[in-house]
Design an enzyme around this catalytic site. Sequence first.
Site, mmCIF file in Angstrom:
data_model
loop_
_atom_site.group_PDB
_atom_site.id
_atom_site.type_symbol
_atom_site.label_atom_id
_atom_site.label_comp_id
_atom_site.label_asym_id
_atom_site.label_seq_id
_atom_site.Cartn_x
_atom_site.Cartn_y
_atom_site.Cartn_z
ATOM 1 N N TYR A 153 0.834 -1.204 0.000
ATOM 2 C CA TYR A 153 0.000 0.000 0.000
ATOM 3 C C TYR A 153 0.866 1.250 0.000
ATOM 4 O O TYR A 153 0.648 2.183 -0.794
ATOM 5 C CB TYR A 153 -0.927 -0.021 1.217
ATOM 6 N N LYS A 157 1.124 4.114 -3.009
ATOM 7 C CA LYS A 157 0.679 5.485 -2.787
ATOM 8 C C LYS A 157 1.820 6.496 -2.949
ATOM 9 O O LYS A 157 1.590 7.631 -3.382
ATOM 10 C CB LYS A 157 0.032 5.601 -1.404
ATOM 11 N N VAL A 186 -9.991 7.549 7.020
ATOM 12 C CA VAL A 186 -11.320 8.079 6.704
ATOM 13 C C VAL A 186 -12.339 6.962 6.901
ATOM 14 O O VAL A 186 -12.061 5.787 6.606
ATOM 15 C CB VAL A 186 -11.375 8.612 5.252
ATOM 16 N N THR A 188 -14.639 4.781 5.798
ATOM 17 C CA THR A 188 -15.157 4.163 4.579
ATOM 18 C C THR A 188 -15.204 2.651 4.785
ATOM 19 O O THR A 188 -14.802 2.133 5.819
ATOM 20 C CB THR A 188 -14.258 4.478 3.378
#
Length: 244
Positions: A153, A157, A186, A188
Amino acid sequence: MGRVEGKVALITGGARGIGASAARLLVAEGAKVMVADVLDVEGKALALELGPAAAFVSLDVTDRSAWSAAVAATTEAFGGLDVLVNNAGISDFGPLADYPDEAWDKIIGINLTGVFNGCKAALPALRASERNPSIVNISSTAGLQGYPALSGYVASKWAVRGLTKALAVELGPENIRVNSIHPGAVATDMTSGLDLPQKHVALKRIGLPDEIGHLVVYLSSDESTFSTGAEFVADGGELAGLPA
């Protein structure tokens, strides 16, 4: 007049989370939006909710032919393309010694190559735009610092951040802006079920999708026409330093 009145946007990963929030906010500010996602049921429902200003196209961002079809569907439905929001992404966990090779290939394919595919496929339509075209790439605080057991990840990014800067320099002379947004945690589906106390964050909480969606609106609008190759951080103060 809305802040993005008359503009047309294509949002990947648009069926839920940050992508859905951005779609709603852009439509509220006068844009037409193509919601693109592999989640057909959720994507179609969102487009129906948003009405004639929105449509849905099924899109796997790793599929280059599907990208061409998605851009074509957008220009056919709404007459052009002015804003590309590369939001689709996944996350996974695992220490290096146990991290499967196929997991690396998958996350790089979606999070990085998917962004490259989108920028390349959308370029002719963005070049044809006369409405200050903009590419908005959703990176992460993981594109600015490292995290343990998140090598795939983090690498993806950081690479999105680098790709953003390279394309900003390349496409700037054509008046195509390219910026990256770097959210912290966040609320989500990606973070659902994770233990995220955020004690290390100045605001002591996770973010809300709309708090990132508003940044997407800004970078899509003519309010940001002198911003390109920049990093827009929305992390509750995570990167500012350790709170007292």
